[in-house]
Scaffold this active site. Structure first.
Site, PDB file in Angstrom:
ATOM      1  N   ASP A 166      55.083  26.266  51.379  1.00 28.70           N
ATOM      2  CA  ASP A 166      56.314  27.052  51.467  1.00 28.70           C
ATOM      3  C   ASP A 166      56.881  26.903  52.886  1.00 28.70           C
ATOM      4  OD1 ASP A 166      58.205  29.029  51.732  1.00 28.70           O
ATOM      5  OD2 ASP A 166      57.064  30.550  50.642  1.00 28.70           O
ATOM      6  N   GLU A 168      65.126  13.003  57.625  1.00 31.35           N
ATOM      7  CA  GLU A 168      65.607  12.626  58.966  1.00 31.35           C
ATOM      8  C   GLU A 168      64.920  11.379  59.507  1.00 31.35           C
ATOM      9  OE1 GLU A 168      66.110  15.893  61.691  1.00 31.35           O
ATOM     10  OE2 GLU A 168      65.904  14.580  63.428  1.00 31.35           O
ATOM     11  N   HIS A 174      66.863   6.816  67.942  1.00 27.30           N
ATOM     12  CA  HIS A 174      67.302   7.502  66.739  1.00 27.30           C
ATOM     13  C   HIS A 174      68.339   6.649  66.004  1.00 27.30           C
ATOM     14  CE1 HIS A 174      67.698  11.171  64.409  1.00 27.30           C
ATOM     15  NE2 HIS A 174      68.992  10.937  64.361  1.00 27.30           N
ATOM     16  N   LYS A 213      63.211  23.681  66.695  1.00 23.59           N
ATOM     17  CA  LYS A 213      63.681  22.935  65.514  1.00 23.59           C
ATOM     18  C   LYS A 213      62.938  21.596  65.454  1.00 23.59           C
ATOM     19  CE  LYS A 213      66.517  20.087  63.064  1.00 23.59           C
ATOM     20  NZ  LYS A 213      66.456  18.628  62.946  1.00 23.59           N
TER      21      LYS A 213
HETATM   22  C1  MEV Z   1      66.343  16.634  66.222  1.00 24.82           C
HETATM   23  O1  MEV Z   1      66.145  16.789  64.845  1.00 24.82           O
HETATM   24  C2  MEV Z   1      65.283  17.363  67.003  1.00 24.82           C
HETATM   25  C3  MEV Z   1      65.499  17.400  68.520  1.00 24.82           C
HETATM   26  O2  MEV Z   1      66.793  17.922  68.814  1.00 24.82           O
HETATM   27  C4  MEV Z   1      64.421  18.287  69.095  1.00 24.82           C
HETATM   28  C5  MEV Z   1      64.587  18.606  70.558  1.00 24.82           C
HETATM   29  O3  MEV Z   1      65.719  18.577  71.064  1.00 24.82           O
HETATM   30  O4  MEV Z   1      63.562  18.929  71.172  1.00 24.82           O
HETATM   31  C6  MEV Z   1      65.440  16.015  69.133  1.00 24.82           C
END
Ligand code: MEV
Length: 430
Positions: A285, A82, A383, A269
């Site tokens: 892992d 990513e 991004h 995430k």
């Molecule tokens: C993207 O990989 C991760 C985010 O969505 C985390 C978040 O929203 O805090 C930017």
């Protein structure tokens, strides 16, 4: 040990970057050659690691800069597909660094092994007997791993409980094992299998599953960092937002994650973007870490964020994370994968606990970076700028065309495949 505060690492050539890492981590010539191979894992190594091998899958290995954890500087290897993950972690670490970086503390490396006992006639009686005999059970478990015991680890405690299920009551035995510098799955699983026949005798039941739990509640890391309003304000080039405002907006974002499961999931995430990237770079892992993190996030009855934020007396932002971190330096891919070996050498970690502390610090940094962007300008700008190169490649650009097209799309603020194709055609028609 050198400094990890390196400005413009991304602007340097591959040779310059490697020279910095070589100097920082005292890598030798062979290790640098290994990193430059772009296919460092031989068929023989891959075939020993998993079954039915036909190739190897590769991920970029980036270096996050600026990390200072418990007063020590780290260059952090991160493997991820990513864009912007490595840049975001470095940015956050740079902001935290101005206030002495991250303070991290890992608990002792105690994992839980579970033995499931079914067909137990009297669960209460069984539990009493098991607990009365816990010393004998612990000694028996420890006979299965004398090396671990020699290094100060081994089985330490037995806990028991019953669960009500559709198939009747079951007695569950938890064997708590200090696994020292191992991730622990092999040691714990062996110990659980070793004591299972004795547990059957004591309970009068039948032992079914004997397996480690990835919900490592006894093996957690706590990390804290201060992000000052001054540095936060300076971190936005245009400077049209006051530090205080940025902090208020981040606190709103935190409350969203703390009180809404849909947001908490995405928030976590983002944390795992960082944790997993280091895990993969260092041969850990990552699935065990993911499972443990999400179960831990729901331990208090609702799924929530692993981080928390508040203001200190000076009005600066304090970020904290607490999460399980079952990682190991012995056994596993960290010893077999050539790049994972180099990854841990770049980190300069001496113990599994130190690796756990670094990984949780990266998780906090990653979350802070995401909230900082989301709560203010949104993440798409940064991004997409970083993603522009991928878009150019998707449109068919090669070599220098990729950078040229990416830069043009970023300047136009129009980062799309159709535009990349037009620009590619223009270049080719020149
Ligand atoms: C993207 O990989 C991760 C985010 O969505 C985390 C978040 O929203 O805090 C930017």
């Amino acid at each position: 040990m050198g400094t990890s505060e390196i400005s413009g690492f991304y602007k340097k050539s591959l040779e310059e970057r490697l020279a910095i890492v070589k100097e920082f981590a005292k890598l030798d010539k062979e290790e640098i050659e290994e990193l430059k191979k772009y296919g460092a894992m031989s068929f023989e190594t891959a075939d020993r690691m998993v079954e039915n091998v036909i190739g190897t899958q590769q991920l970029p290995l980036g270096i996050a800069t600026n990390f200072q954890i418990n007063g020590k500087d780290y260059l952090v290897p991160m493997s991820t597909e990513e864009p912007s993950v490595v840049a975001a972690a470095s940015k956050a670490a740079g902001i935290a660094r101005k206030e002495k970086g991250f303070k991290a503390e890992a608990s002792p490396p105690v994992m839980i092994g579970q033995v499931q006992l079914v067909k137990v006639k009297d669960c209460e009686k069984a539990i009493n007997k098991i607990e009365k005999n816990s010393r004998t059970l612990i000694d028996l478990a420890n006979k299965a791993d004398p090396v671990l015991v020699k290094f100060g680890g081994g089985a330490k405690k037995i806990n028991t409980h019953t669960i009500d299920t559709e198939r009747g009551k079951m007695t569950i035995v938890h064997l708590l094992v200090d696994v020292r510098d191992a991730m622990g799955a092999n040691a714990v699983n062996t110990m659980c299998e070793t004591i299972a026949p004795e547990l059957e005798k004591l309970s009068g039941g039948e032992a079914r599953l004997k397996i480690i739990s990835n919900l490592a509640i006894h093996r957690t890391v706590k990390v804290k960092a201060v992000f000052s309003k001054k540095t936060l304000e300076e971190s936005f080039k245009k400077g049209n937002l006051k530090g205080e405002e940025i902090i208020e907006q981040i606190l709103d974002a935190y409350q969203f994650a703390a009180n809404d499961v849909f947001r908490a999931c995405t928030n976590n995430k983002g944390i795992m973007n960082g944790v997993d990237a280091v895990a993969i770079a260092c041969g850990q892992d990552s699935r065990a870490l993911e499972a443990g993190a999400h179960a831990f996030a729901s331990l208090k009855g609702k799924y929530t964020t692993l981080t928390k934020y508040y203001k200190d007396k000076k009005g600066n932002l304090v970020g904290e994370i607490e999460m399980p971190m079952a990682v190991g330096l012995v056994g596993g891919a960290i010893k077999t994968s050539p790049v994972a070996k180099i990854g841990s050498k770049i980190l300069g970690i001496k113990t599994a606990n130190e690796l756990a502390e670094v990984m949780a610090a990266v998780g906090l940094a990653q979350n802070f970076a995401a909230l900082r962007a989301l709560a203010t300008e949104g993440i798409q700008r940064g991004h997409m700028k970083l993603h522009a190169k991928n878009i150019a490649v998707m449109a068919g650009a090669k070599g220098k065309q990729v950078d040229e097209i990416a830069a043009k799309m970023a300047a136009e603020k129009n980062i799309r495949v159709d535009r990349a194709k037009e620009l590619l055609k223009e270049l080719e028609d020149k």
